[in-house]
Design a protein around this motif. Structure first.
Motif, PDB file in Angstrom:
ATOM      1  N   PRO A  35      10.677 -12.117   3.331  1.00  0.00           N
ATOM      2  CA  PRO A  35      10.023 -13.387   3.007  1.00  0.00           C
ATOM      3  C   PRO A  35       8.715 -13.246   2.221  1.00  0.00           C
ATOM      4  N   GLY A  36       8.085 -12.068   2.253  1.00  0.00           N
ATOM      5  CA  GLY A  36       6.821 -11.936   1.539  1.00  0.00           C
ATOM      6  C   GLY A  36       6.757 -10.847   0.495  1.00  0.00           C
ATOM      7  N   VAL A  37       7.706  -9.904   0.528  1.00  0.00           N
ATOM      8  CA  VAL A  37       7.611  -8.706  -0.313  1.00  0.00           C
ATOM      9  C   VAL A  37       8.967  -8.380  -0.930  1.00  0.00           C
ATOM     10  N   THR A  38       8.929  -7.867  -2.170  1.00  0.00           N
ATOM     11  CA  THR A  38      10.137  -7.346  -2.813  1.00  0.00           C
ATOM     12  C   THR A  38       9.905  -5.877  -3.167  1.00  0.00           C
ATOM     13  N   PHE A  39      10.799  -5.018  -2.700  1.00  0.00           N
ATOM     14  CA  PHE A  39      10.764  -3.601  -3.046  1.00  0.00           C
ATOM     15  C   PHE A  39      12.034  -3.272  -3.815  1.00  0.00           C
ATOM     16  N   ILE A  40      11.884  -2.593  -4.943  1.00  0.00           N
ATOM     17  CA  ILE A  40      13.046  -2.204  -5.741  1.00  0.00           C
ATOM     18  C   ILE A  40      12.876  -0.758  -6.188  1.00  0.00           C
ATOM     19  N   THR A  41      13.957  -0.001  -6.101  1.00  0.00           N
ATOM     20  CA  THR A  41      13.908   1.399  -6.508  1.00  0.00           C
ATOM     21  C   THR A  41      15.145   1.738  -7.317  1.00  0.00           C
ATOM     22  N   LYS A  87       0.804  -1.224   0.000  1.00  0.00           N
ATOM     23  CA  LYS A  87       0.000   0.000   0.000  1.00  0.00           C
ATOM     24  C   LYS A  87       0.836   1.273   0.000  1.00  0.00           C
ATOM     25  N   ARG A  88       1.974   1.245   0.694  1.00  0.00           N
ATOM     26  CA  ARG A  88       2.765   2.476   0.849  1.00  0.00           C
ATOM     27  C   ARG A  88       3.296   3.007  -0.481  1.00  0.00           C
ATOM     28  N   ASN A  89       3.350   2.151  -1.502  1.00  0.00           N
ATOM     29  CA  ASN A  89       3.879   2.582  -2.796  1.00  0.00           C
ATOM     30  C   ASN A  89       2.782   2.980  -3.777  1.00  0.00           C
ATOM     31  N   ASP A 100      16.673  -4.444  13.112  1.00  0.00           N
ATOM     32  CA  ASP A 100      17.937  -3.703  13.214  1.00  0.00           C
ATOM     33  C   ASP A 100      18.084  -2.698  12.076  1.00  0.00           C
ATOM     34  N   TYR A 101      17.762  -3.138  10.874  1.00  0.00           N
ATOM     35  CA  TYR A 101      17.875  -2.260   9.707  1.00  0.00           C
ATOM     36  C   TYR A 101      16.905  -1.086   9.836  1.00  0.00           C
ATOM     37  N   LEU A 102      15.672  -1.367  10.281  1.00  0.00           N
ATOM     38  CA  LEU A 102      14.677  -0.308  10.461  1.00  0.00           C
ATOM     39  C   LEU A 102      15.151   0.705  11.496  1.00  0.00           C
ATOM     40  N   ASP A 103      15.725   0.221  12.582  1.00  0.00           N
ATOM     41  CA  ASP A 103      16.216   1.109  13.632  1.00  0.00           C
ATOM     42  C   ASP A 103      17.305   2.032  13.097  1.00  0.00           C
ATOM     43  N   LYS A 104      18.207   1.502  12.282  1.00  0.00           N
ATOM     44  CA  LYS A 104      19.283   2.314  11.724  1.00  0.00           C
ATOM     45  C   LYS A 104      18.744   3.346  10.735  1.00  0.00           C
ATOM     46  N   LEU A 105      17.762   2.947   9.928  1.00  0.00           N
ATOM     47  CA  LEU A 105      17.140   3.899   9.007  1.00  0.00           C
ATOM     48  C   LEU A 105      16.488   5.055   9.761  1.00  0.00           C
ATOM     49  N   GLN A 106      15.751   4.727  10.809  1.00  0.00           N
ATOM     50  CA  GLN A 106      15.055   5.763  11.575  1.00  0.00           C
ATOM     51  C   GLN A 106      16.030   6.673  12.309  1.00  0.00           C
ATOM     52  N   THR A 107      17.168   6.115  12.711  1.00  0.00           N
ATOM     53  CA  THR A 107      18.197   6.917  13.375  1.00  0.00           C
ATOM     54  C   THR A 107      18.807   7.934  12.419  1.00  0.00           C
ATOM     55  N   SER A 132      12.916   5.721   0.569  1.00  0.00           N
ATOM     56  CA  SER A 132      13.321   5.195   1.861  1.00  0.00           C
ATOM     57  C   SER A 132      12.122   5.005   2.787  1.00  0.00           C
ATOM     58  N   ASP A 133      11.129   5.882   2.679  1.00  0.00           N
ATOM     59  CA  ASP A 133       9.906   5.741   3.479  1.00  0.00           C
ATOM     60  C   ASP A 133       9.144   4.469   3.099  1.00  0.00           C
ATOM     61  N   ILE A 134       9.117   4.152   1.812  1.00  0.00           N
ATOM     62  CA  ILE A 134       8.467   2.910   1.365  1.00  0.00           C
ATOM     63  C   ILE A 134       9.243   1.707   1.877  1.00  0.00           C
ATOM     64  N   LEU A 135      10.560   1.780   1.805  1.00  0.00           N
ATOM     65  CA  LEU A 135      11.407   0.706   2.300  1.00  0.00           C
ATOM     66  C   LEU A 135      11.144   0.466   3.786  1.00  0.00           C
ATOM     67  N   LYS A 136      10.961   1.539   4.545  1.00  0.00           N
ATOM     68  CA  LYS A 136      10.652   1.398   5.976  1.00  0.00           C
ATOM     69  C   LYS A 136       9.331   0.672   6.198  1.00  0.00           C
ATOM     70  N   ALA A 137       8.323   0.990   5.382  1.00  0.00           N
ATOM     71  CA  ALA A 137       7.020   0.333   5.514  1.00  0.00           C
ATOM     72  C   ALA A 137       7.141  -1.166   5.265  1.00  0.00           C
TER      73      ALA A 137
END
Length: 358
Positions: free
Chosen positions: A226-232, A16-18, A130-137, A197-202
């Motif tokens: 495991p369920g979704v592929t995001f590419i930019t 949905k975020r995209n 961990d990746y989400l935490d680093k992005l938000q930081t 990057s916001d979509i990647l976070k979602a």
């Protein structure tokens, strides 16, 4: 096709975020459905990014069509039952128990083609949390797109000393952190817009406790869960600055302070201070934080490397940076009053000083 309401709702939420703006380009505000006999692939996106997921179905047909975004809103209001979904006469017919709903559909012919992948130059598995935490930081330091004309509304990935490093800056503050350990690659880099990057976070939020794979290629950045592929696509219109030049070395003056107390003081000064600057006067075992003609507050701390030191900073920027650090105490590292202010623990933050009188 036959499938559980909860499965379809989950797949729509994951992509949905995209969704694009239906006002700007109508087709971009829809989900692309691609049915086969036993799978349904759902994709959202535009010419620069794509989010895709595939779920199991029964009695599918070989069809491709676009479904309006409000399908997700409809499903969120329904109890979890088996759905019978059919593409009939230009309508998506959804049978749910004894109820039936009809939504208009569009041909999938005008939907943007999927982003073409190129061979990965860098690939690593990470914990989604961990990746989400680093992005938000790091992202707090990125410029807001509407305020920026220089390309700083983006995050920068690059290899430094065989480690993948993530950085953002708006030229007033900077945040940078490692997102991988040693890796035998030397020249990979990518600029990813804040929007992507916001979509990647979602997508990472949906992944929760799963492990995810990050791939960087010559033209694209890809996140696979495991369920979704995001590419930019990498941003080709931005050139990231050599931010390392502004990070001062040999910062021999250090002041350690209670982070929560400093945040409380900054919050009060932001509300009542007329100017976007506060003065920090460090001496002995305390720091005095003062605004322009509004008084001052004293916070305990420990100064090393000098008997007294003072500098000016934007309180809003200082607060943003302090909120990204988690330890009870932070150590502010300085060299000269007009040089950038450093904070280093699990990541590095930099704050540019400002000129002024307080």
């Amino acid at each position: 096709m036959l499938l559980l309401k909860s499965e379809l709702e989950r797949a729509l939420r994951a992509t949905k975020r995209n969704l694009g703006s239906a006002i700007a380009v109508h087709i971009l505000g829809t989900y692309l459905f691609k049915e086969s006999k036993d799978t349904l692939t759902i994709r959202t996106g535009n010419l620069t990014s794509s989010t895709k997921t595939t779920i199991k179905i029964g009695q599918g047909e070989e069809k491709e069509y676009c479904v309006p975004a409000r399908l997700y809103d409809l499903l969120s209001l329904l109890p979890d039952l088996m759905l019978n979904v059919r593409n009939e006469g230009g309508k998506l017919v959804i049978r749910h128990g004894k109820s039936e709903y009809r939504l208009p559909i569009l041909s999938g012919d005008e939907f943007p083609a999927d982003i073409e992948k190129d061979p990965a130059q860098f690939e690593i598995e990470l914990e989604a949390k961990d990746y989400l935490d680093k992005l938000q930081t790091v992202e707090v330091a990125a410029a807001k797109a509407k305020d920026d004309a220089r390309g700083f509304d983006a995050l920068y990935y690059e290899i430094i000393d065989n480690q993948m490093v993530l950085t953002a800056t708006d030229t007033m503050i900077l945040s940078t952190t490692n997102i991988s350990q040693k890796y035998p690659v030397e020249t990979v880099n990518a600029i990813v817009t804040k929007e992507s990057s916001d979509i990647l976070k979602a997508v990472l939020l949906e992944a929760k406790d799963e492990r995810v794979t990050l791939r960087i290629a010559s033209k694209t950045v890809e996140l696979e869960t495991p369920g979704v592929t995001f590419i930019t696509l990498k941003s080709s219109t931005k050139v990231y600055p050599d931010y390392r030049k502004v990070i001062p070395q040999l910062n021999n003056i250090m002041f350690t302070i209670d982070r929560e107390k400093l945040l409380e003081v900054l919050s009060r000064l932001i509300r009542i201070n007329e100017r976007k600057q506060v003065k920090f006067t460090m001496k002995g075992n305390s720091v005095i934080v003062s605004g322009y003609e509004i008084g001052e507050e004293k916070i305990p701390g420990t100064l090393e490397g000098a008997s007294e030191f003072e500098f000016y900073a934007n309180p809003e920027k200082m607060k943003l940076v302090m909120m990204t650090h988690k330890k009870p105490e932070v150590t502010i590292r300085l060299k000269e009053a007009h040089k950038p202010i450093l904070i280093v623990d699990d990541h590095l933050s930099l704050i540019m000083p400002v000129r002024g009188e307080a």
